[in-house]
Motif scaffolding. Structure first.
Motif, PDB file in Angstrom:
ATOM      1  N   GLY A 270      -7.546  -6.230   2.527  1.00  0.00           N
ATOM      2  CA  GLY A 270      -7.471  -6.761   3.889  1.00  0.00           C
ATOM      3  C   GLY A 270      -6.248  -7.639   4.111  1.00  0.00           C
ATOM      4  N   PHE A 271      -5.612  -8.068   3.025  1.00  0.00           N
ATOM      5  CA  PHE A 271      -4.369  -8.825   3.109  1.00  0.00           C
ATOM      6  C   PHE A 271      -3.181  -7.905   2.840  1.00  0.00           C
ATOM      7  N   VAL A 272      -2.110  -8.112   3.595  1.00  0.00           N
ATOM      8  CA  VAL A 272      -0.824  -7.483   3.291  1.00  0.00           C
ATOM      9  C   VAL A 272       0.192  -8.611   3.164  1.00  0.00           C
ATOM     10  N   PHE A 273       0.886  -8.650   2.034  1.00  0.00           N
ATOM     11  CA  PHE A 273       1.871  -9.693   1.802  1.00  0.00           C
ATOM     12  C   PHE A 273       3.276  -9.108   1.759  1.00  0.00           C
ATOM     13  N   HIS A 274       4.217  -9.898   2.236  1.00  0.00           N
ATOM     14  CA  HIS A 274       5.629  -9.599   2.084  1.00  0.00           C
ATOM     15  C   HIS A 274       6.252 -10.767   1.331  1.00  0.00           C
ATOM     16  N   ASP A 275       7.132 -10.463   0.401  1.00  0.00           N
ATOM     17  CA  ASP A 275       7.748 -11.486  -0.433  1.00  0.00           C
ATOM     18  C   ASP A 275       9.236 -11.584  -0.104  1.00  0.00           C
ATOM     19  N   SER A 276       9.671 -12.778   0.273  1.00  0.00           N
ATOM     20  CA  SER A 276      11.084 -12.969   0.590  1.00  0.00           C
ATOM     21  C   SER A 276      11.949 -12.939  -0.668  1.00  0.00           C
ATOM     22  N   CYS A 277      11.289 -13.019  -1.841  1.00  0.00           N
ATOM     23  CA  CYS A 277      11.966 -12.947  -3.144  1.00  0.00           C
ATOM     24  C   CYS A 277      12.879 -14.123  -3.414  1.00  0.00           C
ATOM     25  N   GLY A 278      12.807 -15.150  -2.590  1.00  0.00           N
ATOM     26  CA  GLY A 278      13.616 -16.344  -2.799  1.00  0.00           C
ATOM     27  C   GLY A 278      15.036 -16.142  -2.320  1.00  0.00           C
TER      28      GLY A 278
ATOM     29  N   ASP B 175      11.947  -5.892  -2.111  1.00  0.00           N
ATOM     30  CA  ASP B 175      12.527  -5.736  -0.788  1.00  0.00           C
ATOM     31  C   ASP B 175      11.547  -6.399   0.175  1.00  0.00           C
ATOM     32  N   ILE B 176      12.036  -7.257   1.046  1.00  0.00           N
ATOM     33  CA  ILE B 176      11.156  -7.973   1.954  1.00  0.00           C
ATOM     34  C   ILE B 176      10.362  -7.032   2.856  1.00  0.00           C
ATOM     35  N   GLN B 177      10.887  -5.818   3.080  1.00  0.00           N
ATOM     36  CA  GLN B 177      10.183  -4.849   3.922  1.00  0.00           C
ATOM     37  C   GLN B 177       8.951  -4.260   3.223  1.00  0.00           C
ATOM     38  N   ASN B 178       8.926  -4.331   1.905  1.00  0.00           N
ATOM     39  CA  ASN B 178       7.828  -3.734   1.165  1.00  0.00           C
ATOM     40  C   ASN B 178       6.515  -4.488   1.370  1.00  0.00           C
ATOM     41  N   GLU B 179       5.425  -3.733   1.335  1.00  0.00           N
ATOM     42  CA  GLU B 179       4.098  -4.319   1.471  1.00  0.00           C
ATOM     43  C   GLU B 179       3.464  -4.491   0.093  1.00  0.00           C
ATOM     44  N   LEU B 180       2.964  -5.678  -0.185  1.00  0.00           N
ATOM     45  CA  LEU B 180       2.231  -5.940  -1.412  1.00  0.00           C
ATOM     46  C   LEU B 180       0.749  -5.958  -1.087  1.00  0.00           C
ATOM     47  N   VAL B 181       0.007  -5.039  -1.660  1.00  0.00           N
ATOM     48  CA  VAL B 181      -1.419  -4.897  -1.366  1.00  0.00           C
ATOM     49  C   VAL B 181      -2.200  -4.936  -2.677  1.00  0.00           C
ATOM     50  N   PHE B 182      -3.202  -5.776  -2.728  1.00  0.00           N
ATOM     51  CA  PHE B 182      -4.054  -5.898  -3.913  1.00  0.00           C
ATOM     52  C   PHE B 182      -5.356  -5.143  -3.672  1.00  0.00           C
ATOM     53  N   GLN B 183      -5.709  -4.267  -4.585  1.00  0.00           N
ATOM     54  CA  GLN B 183      -6.905  -3.459  -4.410  1.00  0.00           C
ATOM     55  C   GLN B 183      -8.176  -4.301  -4.405  1.00  0.00           C
TER      56      GLN B 183
END
Length: 251
Positions: A67-75, A55-63
């Motif tokens: 310091g980065f938060v990514f959102h994926d449009s999923c194509g 879901d584009i609203q979801n936040e992808l965070v790598f431990q």
């Protein structure tokens, strides 16, 4: 007032867009200089434990680099009106929201260089003609797939009458010419759109763990309108110590 606003921003937020299999995951790994999987959170901070939920609203965070938060449009592909409208609404909302820690600061739009896709698609033209990102810069990332340009260079040199040995000796130079030609073609296509990208950056050899992301991060930093956001990006990225030193010296 601007300084107070920037002090409230804790993390650098990026929307990553592009076709399926455009190399988005590989780019995120190189930028963070790590290969761990992201944790996924909804907009309220609740963690998802099931994989494969997009879901584009979801936040992808790598431990390894929170310091980065990514959102994926999923194509999104041409004809997918619902996906496009969801993406457009997300961009419009997160570009100007008064909740400063939910604002997106940059958009990476990935276009892959593959054997079957060397031109701008209808979905990509639709985005740059209809989606006004406001002050949020869009950086088109031209991703070269493994060996595609090299093999194409060899083929063209052989077709020009060179021997295999001669073609191999000239392949790197020819590869650079092909990349510049492809970049020029994409730039010509997208610059005619109503809301063209702010920057373009070619990336190759991203499959290698020692891939150099410095030009990519510099391009993103230079596209930002505020020095405070530039500092946040430079300090957050983990792919290049050199860019941190260069930025500190130049400032």
């Amino acid at each position: 007032m601007a300084n107070e606003y920037l002090k409230k921003i804790k993390r650098f937020r990026i929307l990553v867009m592009g076709r399926a299999n455009a190399g988005k995951t590989t780019i995120l790994q190189r930028v963070r200089n790590a290969t761990d999987k992201p944790e996924i959170f909804d907009g309220k901070g609740n963690k998802y434990f099931q994989r494969g939920y997009h879901d584009i609203q979801n936040e992808l965070v790598f431990q390894s680099n929170p310091g980065f938060v990514f959102h994926d449009s999923c194509g999104f592909e041409a004809g997918s009106t619902q996906q496009f409208d969801q993406m457009k609404h997300f961009v419009a909302d997160h570009a100007v929201t008064t909740r400063v820690n939910e604002r997106i600061h940059a958009i990476w739009f990935c276009i892959p260089m593959t054997d079957s896709h060397r031109t701008v698609t209808a979905a990509e033209r639709k985005f740059f003609n209809e989606c006004d990102t406001g002050h949020v810069p869009v950086i088109v990332v031209l991703v070269t797939k493994v060996d595609v340009l090299y093999l194409t260079a060899i083929e063209e040199l052989l077709d020009g009458g060179l021997t295999i040995a001669e073609a191999e000796a000239m392949a790197i130079e020819k590869q650079g010419e092909l990349l510049e030609k492809w970049l020029g073609h994409v730039k010509c296509e997208l610059d005619m759109c109503k809301f063209p990208p702010k920057r373009y950056v070619p990336l190759d050899k991203m499959h290698r763990e020692d891939a150099d992301c410095t030009p990519f991060m510099e391009c993103t930093a230079n596209a930002l309108n505020e020095e405070g956001l530039q500092r946040l990006l430079i300090s957050t990225q983990q792919s290049s110590i050199g860019i941190c030193v260069k930025y500190a010296v130049n400032r």
